[in-house]
Design a protein around this motif. Structure first.
Motif, PDB file in Angstrom:
ATOM      1  N   GLY A 160       0.819  -1.211   0.000  1.00 48.92           N
ATOM      2  CA  GLY A 160       0.000   0.000   0.000  1.00 48.92           C
ATOM      3  C   GLY A 160       0.846   1.251   0.000  1.00 48.92           C
ATOM      4  N   GLY A 161       0.196   2.370  -0.203  1.00 49.32           N
ATOM      5  CA  GLY A 161       0.911   3.633  -0.265  1.00 49.32           C
ATOM      6  C   GLY A 161       1.516   4.059   1.061  1.00 49.32           C
ATOM      7  N   THR A 162       0.876   3.655   2.172  1.00 49.92           N
ATOM      8  CA  THR A 162       1.377   4.042   3.488  1.00 49.92           C
ATOM      9  C   THR A 162       1.765   2.845   4.349  1.00 49.92           C
ATOM     10  OG1 THR A 162      -0.872   4.123   4.405  1.00 49.92           O
ATOM     11  CG2 THR A 162       0.045   6.171   3.512  1.00 49.92           C
ATOM     12  N   LYS A 163       1.116   1.702   4.116  1.00 50.19           N
ATOM     13  CA  LYS A 163       1.454   0.501   4.886  1.00 50.19           C
ATOM     14  C   LYS A 163       1.401  -0.714   3.976  1.00 50.19           C
ATOM     15  CE  LYS A 163      -3.209  -0.712   6.519  1.00 50.19           C
ATOM     16  NZ  LYS A 163      -3.905   0.217   5.638  1.00 50.19           N
ATOM     17  N   SER A 164       2.133  -1.743   4.362  1.00 50.52           N
ATOM     18  CA  SER A 164       2.170  -2.984   3.596  1.00 50.52           C
ATOM     19  C   SER A 164       1.922  -4.153   4.528  1.00 50.52           C
ATOM     20  CB  SER A 164       3.518  -3.147   2.891  1.00 50.52           C
ATOM     21  OG  SER A 164       3.712  -2.122   1.938  1.00 50.52           O
ATOM     22  N   ILE A 165       1.282  -5.187   3.989  1.00 45.15           N
ATOM     23  CA  ILE A 165       0.936  -6.374   4.772  1.00 45.15           C
ATOM     24  C   ILE A 165       1.489  -7.604   4.073  1.00 45.15           C
ATOM     25  CG2 ILE A 165      -0.950  -7.746   5.730  1.00 45.15           C
ATOM     26  CD1 ILE A 165      -2.678  -5.214   5.640  1.00 45.15           C
ATOM     27  N   VAL A 166       2.118  -8.485   4.839  1.00 47.91           N
ATOM     28  CA  VAL A 166       2.587  -9.770   4.330  1.00 47.91           C
ATOM     29  C   VAL A 166       1.847 -10.841   5.119  1.00 47.91           C
ATOM     30  CG1 VAL A 166       4.585  -9.726   5.876  1.00 47.91           C
ATOM     31  CG2 VAL A 166       4.601 -11.223   3.872  1.00 47.91           C
TER      32      VAL A 166
ATOM     33  N   GLU B  58       1.688  -9.848   9.141  1.00 49.99           N
ATOM     34  CA  GLU B  58       2.371  -8.722   9.782  1.00 49.99           C
ATOM     35  C   GLU B  58       2.292  -7.523   8.856  1.00 49.99           C
ATOM     36  OE1 GLU B  58       6.096  -8.951  11.708  1.00 49.99           O
ATOM     37  OE2 GLU B  58       5.844 -11.057  12.336  1.00 49.99           O
ATOM     38  N   ARG B  59       2.287  -6.345   9.435  1.00 48.94           N
ATOM     39  CA  ARG B  59       2.249  -5.136   8.620  1.00 48.94           C
ATOM     40  C   ARG B  59       3.444  -4.251   8.930  1.00 48.94           C
ATOM     41  NH1 ARG B  59      -3.126  -2.309   9.030  1.00 48.94           N
ATOM     42  NH2 ARG B  59      -3.842  -4.462   8.929  1.00 48.94           N
ATOM     43  N   PHE B  60       3.874  -3.518   7.927  1.00 46.29           N
ATOM     44  CA  PHE B  60       5.038  -2.648   8.027  1.00 46.29           C
ATOM     45  C   PHE B  60       4.720  -1.329   7.325  1.00 46.29           C
ATOM     46  CE2 PHE B  60       6.476  -7.055   7.795  1.00 46.29           C
ATOM     47  CZ  PHE B  60       7.289  -7.160   8.910  1.00 46.29           C
ATOM     48  N   PRO B  61       5.346  -0.246   7.750  1.00 51.40           N
ATOM     49  CA  PRO B  61       5.158   1.016   7.009  1.00 51.40           C
ATOM     50  C   PRO B  61       5.792   0.932   5.630  1.00 51.40           C
ATOM     51  CG  PRO B  61       6.861   1.257   8.697  1.00 51.40           C
ATOM     52  CD  PRO B  61       6.236  -0.088   8.920  1.00 51.40           C
ATOM     53  N   THR B  62       5.167   1.555   4.660  1.00 50.55           N
ATOM     54  CA  THR B  62       5.733   1.645   3.312  1.00 50.55           C
ATOM     55  C   THR B  62       6.610   2.885   3.267  1.00 50.55           C
ATOM     56  OG1 THR B  62       3.780   0.584   2.369  1.00 50.55           O
ATOM     57  CG2 THR B  62       5.210   1.785   0.848  1.00 50.55           C
ATOM     58  N   THR B  63       7.922   2.655   3.189  1.00 53.81           N
ATOM     59  CA  THR B  63       8.864   3.782   3.160  1.00 53.81           C
ATOM     60  C   THR B  63       9.526   3.815   1.787  1.00 53.81           C
ATOM     61  OG1 THR B  63      10.558   2.382   4.218  1.00 53.81           O
ATOM     62  CG2 THR B  63       9.177   3.738   5.661  1.00 53.81           C
TER      63      THR B  63
ATOM     64  N   GLY C  91      12.614  -5.117   1.140  1.00 53.65           N
ATOM     65  CA  GLY C  91      13.556  -5.960   1.862  1.00 53.65           C
ATOM     66  C   GLY C  91      12.940  -6.613   3.080  1.00 53.65           C
ATOM     67  N   VAL C  92      12.179  -5.866   3.863  1.00 51.27           N
ATOM     68  CA  VAL C  92      11.582  -6.436   5.072  1.00 51.27           C
ATOM     69  C   VAL C  92      10.459  -7.406   4.713  1.00 51.27           C
ATOM     70  CG1 VAL C  92       9.830  -4.637   5.493  1.00 51.27           C
ATOM     71  CG2 VAL C  92      10.830  -5.852   7.425  1.00 51.27           C
ATOM     72  N   LEU C  93       9.728  -7.130   3.640  1.00 52.52           N
ATOM     73  CA  LEU C  93       8.682  -8.053   3.200  1.00 52.52           C
ATOM     74  C   LEU C  93       9.286  -9.367   2.697  1.00 52.52           C
ATOM     75  CD1 LEU C  93       6.384  -5.522   1.286  1.00 52.52           C
ATOM     76  CD2 LEU C  93       5.917  -6.564   3.518  1.00 52.52           C
TER      77      LEU C  93
ATOM     78  N   LEU D 206       5.654   1.861 -12.409  1.00 48.66           N
ATOM     79  CA  LEU D 206       5.762   2.877 -13.447  1.00 48.66           C
ATOM     80  C   LEU D 206       5.850   4.254 -12.781  1.00 48.66           C
ATOM     81  CD1 LEU D 206       3.129   1.352 -15.900  1.00 48.66           C
ATOM     82  CD2 LEU D 206       5.626   1.195 -16.042  1.00 48.66           C
ATOM     83  N   ALA D 207       5.717   5.316 -13.555  1.00 44.83           N
ATOM     84  CA  ALA D 207       5.801   6.663 -13.000  1.00 44.83           C
ATOM     85  C   ALA D 207       4.742   6.841 -11.921  1.00 44.83           C
ATOM     86  CB  ALA D 207       5.622   7.695 -14.105  1.00 44.83           C
ATOM     87  N   THR D 208       5.170   7.190 -10.743  1.00 43.14           N
ATOM     88  CA  THR D 208       4.258   7.323  -9.613  1.00 43.14           C
ATOM     89  C   THR D 208       4.645   8.559  -8.802  1.00 43.14           C
ATOM     90  OG1 THR D 208       3.551   6.319  -7.510  1.00 43.14           O
ATOM     91  CG2 THR D 208       5.744   5.743  -8.307  1.00 43.14           C
ATOM     92  N   PRO D 209       3.660   9.234  -8.203  1.00 44.37           N
ATOM     93  CA  PRO D 209       3.994  10.386  -7.366  1.00 44.37           C
ATOM     94  C   PRO D 209       4.657  10.002  -6.045  1.00 44.37           C
ATOM     95  CG  PRO D 209       1.622   9.971  -7.331  1.00 44.37           C
ATOM     96  CD  PRO D 209       2.204   9.078  -8.382  1.00 44.37           C
ATOM     97  N   LYS D 210       4.685   8.701  -5.723  1.00 42.38           N
ATOM     98  CA  LYS D 210       5.326   8.295  -4.464  1.00 42.38           C
ATOM     99  C   LYS D 210       6.837   8.347  -4.638  1.00 42.38           C
ATOM    100  CE  LYS D 210       5.006   5.025  -0.700  1.00 42.38           C
ATOM    101  NZ  LYS D 210       4.785   6.138   0.242  1.00 42.38           N
ATOM    102  N   PRO D 211       7.517   9.209  -3.892  1.00 44.60           N
ATOM    103  CA  PRO D 211       8.950   9.444  -4.097  1.00 44.60           C
ATOM    104  C   PRO D 211       9.780   8.170  -4.028  1.00 44.60           C
ATOM    105  CG  PRO D 211       8.037  11.081  -2.607  1.00 44.60           C
ATOM    106  CD  PRO D 211       6.968  10.055  -2.821  1.00 44.60           C
ATOM    107  N   GLY D 212      10.647   7.993  -5.030  1.00 41.18           N
ATOM    108  CA  GLY D 212      11.602   6.899  -5.038  1.00 41.18           C
ATOM    109  C   GLY D 212      11.088   5.584  -5.585  1.00 41.18           C
ATOM    110  N   TRP D 213       9.800   5.484  -5.853  1.00 43.09           N
ATOM    111  CA  TRP D 213       9.239   4.188  -6.238  1.00 43.09           C
ATOM    112  C   TRP D 213       9.188   3.958  -7.739  1.00 43.09           C
ATOM    113  CZ3 TRP D 213       7.832  -0.156  -3.520  1.00 43.09           C
ATOM    114  CH2 TRP D 213       7.971  -0.074  -2.130  1.00 43.09           C
TER     115      TRP D 213
END
Length: 301
Positions: free
Chosen positions: A15-21, A33-38, A45-47, A84-91
């Motif tokens: 997700g844009g703010t959090k991710s779940i595995v 488990e869930r982790f912040p999307t940075t 890597g953590v996923l 692809l091109a996304t407004p989320k920085p670095g992605w």
């Protein structure tokens, strides 16, 4: 596509703010488990590390990835599975599929989180038993996942039907808020669009506020187009706006019938409440969507 209820698979919802595995069997989530999307390296890597940790304990047979977009989905393209091109920085350009692939070989299904939710609603929710349906989420944006013949639809990338322009109501001068297209569907009916039109958030509007007439009409125009183009058996509506305003769906249903003017025999006044429905899986649609995606690539026994 039918559910493989007894087989264990893995899922990642990016997700844009959090991710779940997660690991699941059928619709049962065994562990998650869930982790912040940075940044991509840290998040993927953590996923990947968590998937590797669970591989020995659970032996999942396949992996389903439901990701925010836009993401390349042409399996024959050099950029398959990359952002692809996304407004989320670095992605932009991040290799989502490659970073999570270890141990799964070709048994990986990747799509948008919206399409994953569409599959989950088909397996276990509001479209259960149907081979052709569309899941529409209306919230901060508008996303659509299309299932045809039991399979998710994609081409060079995923459907972006939320950015299709619709016919406007006479006298509606609202310019829309989409930064790309102005008054496309998302620019007219998303949460930010409603707030811009009405001057306050959707949740603060009375059910009789005139803004809802414009929102319902734009959604009805879009849904008429979906029924005419896809002949889908059902449109499932979710998201904060789609689910949070109980008065909205009946308004949309009535307008769809009027706009079709009797042209489609399966979408008339007697049937429309069964053709356009609320989603049933709520906040579990995303995680369950990854399990549903994984089931589409399970090897035959």
């Amino acid at each position: 596509m039918t559910e493989a209820a007894d087989r264990i698979v893995a899922g990642v919802e990016l997700g844009g703010t959090k991710s779940i595995v997660l690991i699941g069997r059928g619709r049962e989530i065994l562990v998650s488990e869930r982790f912040p999307t940075t940044d991509p390296a840290t998040t993927l890597g953590v996923l990947a590390a968590k998937l590797a940790e669970w591989r020995d304990a659970y032996a999942p047979e396949a992996l389903g990835i439901g990701s925010f977009g836009p993401i390349a989905l042409d399996a024959h393209g050099a950029d398959y599975g990359r952002m692809l091109a996304t407004p989320k920085p670095g992605w932009a350009g991040a290799d989502v599929r490659g970073a999570l692939a270890e141990g799964f070989g070709e048994r990986i299904a990747i799509h948008t989180d919206v399409t994953g939710a569409a599959l989950a609603e088909g397996f276990w929710g509001a479209a259960k038993g149907l081979g052709d349906h569309v899941y529409v989420t209306v919230g901060t944006g508008v996303g659509m996942g299309i299932v045809s013949g039991g399979h998710p639809v994609s081409g060079r990338m995923h459907p972006e039907a939320g950015h299709v322009r619709v016919r406007r109501m006479p006298g509606d001068g609202f310019t829309g808020v989409c930064p790309f297209h102005g008054d496309c569907l998302e620019g007219l009916v998303s949460g930010p669009a409603i707030a811009a039109r009405a001057g306050r958030p959707a949740q603060e509007l009375d059910a009789h506020d005139p803004a809802w007439t414009f929102v319902a009409d734009a959604l009805a125009e879009s849904f008429v187009g979906l029924f005419l183009t896809l002949a889908c058996g059902r449109i499932v509506v979710g998201g904060g706006v789609g689910m949070g305003q109980q008065h909205l769906l009946p308004m949309v249903q009535q307008r769809v019938v009027a706009k079709l003017a009797g042209y489609l025999p399966f979408v008339d006044a007697a049937q429309v409440a069964n053709r356009i429905v609320h989603a049933q899986l709520g906040d579990q649609a995303g995680p369950l969507g990854t399990l549903a995606l994984a089931q589409t690539v399970l090897p035959a026994r």
